[in-house]
Design an enzyme around this catalytic site. Structure first.
Site, mmCIF file in Angstrom:
data_model
loop_
_atom_site.group_PDB
_atom_site.id
_atom_site.type_symbol
_atom_site.label_atom_id
_atom_site.label_comp_id
_atom_site.label_asym_id
_atom_site.label_seq_id
_atom_site.Cartn_x
_atom_site.Cartn_y
_atom_site.Cartn_z
ATOM 1 N N SER A 140 -43.169 65.973 28.199
ATOM 2 C CA SER A 140 -42.119 66.301 27.224
ATOM 3 C C SER A 140 -40.791 66.521 27.927
ATOM 4 C CB SER A 140 -42.523 67.588 26.508
ATOM 5 O OG SER A 140 -41.447 68.117 25.783
ATOM 6 N N TYR A 164 -44.787 76.564 26.505
ATOM 7 C CA TYR A 164 -45.169 75.179 26.197
ATOM 8 C C TYR A 164 -44.640 74.229 27.283
ATOM 9 C CZ TYR A 164 -44.579 70.511 24.307
ATOM 10 O OH TYR A 164 -44.579 69.155 24.176
ATOM 11 N N LYS A 168 -46.629 71.825 30.292
ATOM 12 C CA LYS A 168 -46.422 70.388 30.530
ATOM 13 C C LYS A 168 -46.041 70.157 31.994
ATOM 14 C CE LYS A 168 -47.442 68.626 26.585
ATOM 15 N NZ LYS A 168 -48.584 67.719 26.460
#
Ligand code: UD1
Length: 367
Positions: A140, A164, A168
């Site tokens: 991402s 989050y 990643k």
């Protein structure tokens, strides 16, 4: 799907495992893989996705649907994953499975580390044990955090500012370490910018659980009467109209990036190592611009309320997709007009998502 066929090149008959293949981006990629002649095995926990998406994919894939197998497996359950690997030999894996709500990741960080990091480690261990060492990983733009300037290239500092984004980045680093420990691995890390839209048929699209986190799923729910208004998170940024600027990319373009990545993995004569690529359009669009484009596409008025900036939001973030264009030979084809057109086509057919919709009649049959 002609471009997908072209993207796949001599890939027919190869078997690809797709984790999270029932999700928003995963389902679009699975359809393109099938159309391009791959055999596809999907594993998905269905925790945040619907099996109806895969039924739709089968219907749209026509004869290719026979090449799709689905296992309801959570990648954190190693035994389940092991059984899938024991049942077939895979030429490559595309790993989409994971959680993606930034706010929730702040509230429940361990859940995010468990799904996105532990799940990835399980997958990599089982891949290694079965000698499958080609991977496309769903990363991402969140790994960049808020870069000081855009366009953002892959060598920008990686400073995610929420759990989050850190999951990643950790998964990316695990991939890099694995490659350094064993150069037989070939890994492509795809850093997505802001996916929007749906399959042009209107039968496959995004169906978020609960309140949407992202802008366009929220806008879509206003247009179908589920929510009253959109709060704009800040209109005093140093941008063209004061609202935040992002790089919105059609989900069909994004899905196609995975086919080009696979082609790179299969066709490279030498090992390609572990490489990151941005998947974006390279164009910055403000919140007001994309909302206006959606109003035009849908004919619906989106009531706006000016609100405070959202903590952690970047002012301007858009990609340089030059590396993907140069090395994967992939380039986004669609702009915000097509994204909004296809989003509205999906939303107007499915105002309450998959579960509330009736079985669509596709090719004369309801599957
Ligand atoms: C968000 C995440 C990012 C993640 C990405 C995944 C944050 C801070 N960032 O990115 O880490 O990779 O989703 O898709 O959550 N906006 C409004 N009103 C709304 C919703 C959004 O004005 O109700 C604005 C935002 O301020 C931003 C733009 O719309 O300028 C896009 O927002 P969003 O869809 O949430 O994506 P990102 O912020 O880019």
């Amino acid at each position: 799907m002609a471009a997908a066929k072209e993207a796949a090149g001599p890939s027919s008959g190869r078997a690809v495992l797709v984790t999270g293949g029932a999700g928003y981006i995963g389902s679009h990629a699975v359809l393109q893989l099938l159309t391009a002649g791959f055999r596809v095995v999907v594993v998905d926990s269905l925790a945040n996705s619907s099996e109806i998406a895969l039924r739709r994919v089968r219907a749209l894939a026509g004869d290719h649907a026979r090449n799709l197998v689905f296992h309801k497996v959570d990648i954190r359950e190693k035994d389940g994953l092991e059984k899938v690997f024991a049942s077939a030999r895979f030429d490559a894996v595309i790993h989409f499975a994971g959680l993606k709500a930034v706010g929730e990741s702040v509230q429940k960080p361990l859940l995010y580390y468990d799904h996105n990091v532990v799940g990835t480690i399980n997958l990599l261990e089982i891949m290694a044990a079965h000698g499958c060492k080609k991977l496309v990983f769903s990363s991402s733009a969140a790994v960049y955090g808020s870069p000081k300037n855009s366009p953002c290239t892959e060598d920008f500092p990686l400073i995610p500012h929420n759990p989050y984004g850190r999951t990643k980045l950790m998964a990316e680093e695990i991939c890099r370490d694995i490659y350094h420990s064993d150069p037989e691995w070939s890994i492509i890390l795809l850093r997505y910018f802001n996916p929007v839209g749906a399959h042009p048929s209107g039968y496959v699209g995004e169906d978020p659980c609960g309140t949407p986190n992202n802008l366009m799923p929220f806008v879509q729910q206003i247009a179908v009467g589920r929510r009253p208004s959109l709060t704009i998170f800040g209109n005093n940024y140093a941008t063209k109209d004061g609202t935040g600027v992002r790089d919105y990319i059609h989900v069909v373009d994004l899905a196609e990036g995975h086919l080009f990545a696979l082609r790179k993995l299969f066709e490279s004569s030498s090992n390609i190592g572990c490489e990151a690529y941005n998947l974006g359009t390279g164009k910055g669009t403000s919140v007001l611009e994309i909302v206006n484009a959606f109003e035009k596409a849908s004919g619906k008025k989106i009531p706006l309320v000016m609100g405070q900036r959202r903590p952690g939001d970047a002012e301007i973030l858009f990609s340089s997709p030059a590396k993907a264009e140069r090395e994967l030979h992939w380039k986004a084809k669609y702009g915000i007009t097509e994204m909004c057109r296809d989003l509205w086509n999906w939303a107007s057919k499915h105002p309450y998502g998959y579960a509330a919709s009736e079985s669509p009649k596709l090719n004369g049959s309801s599957r």
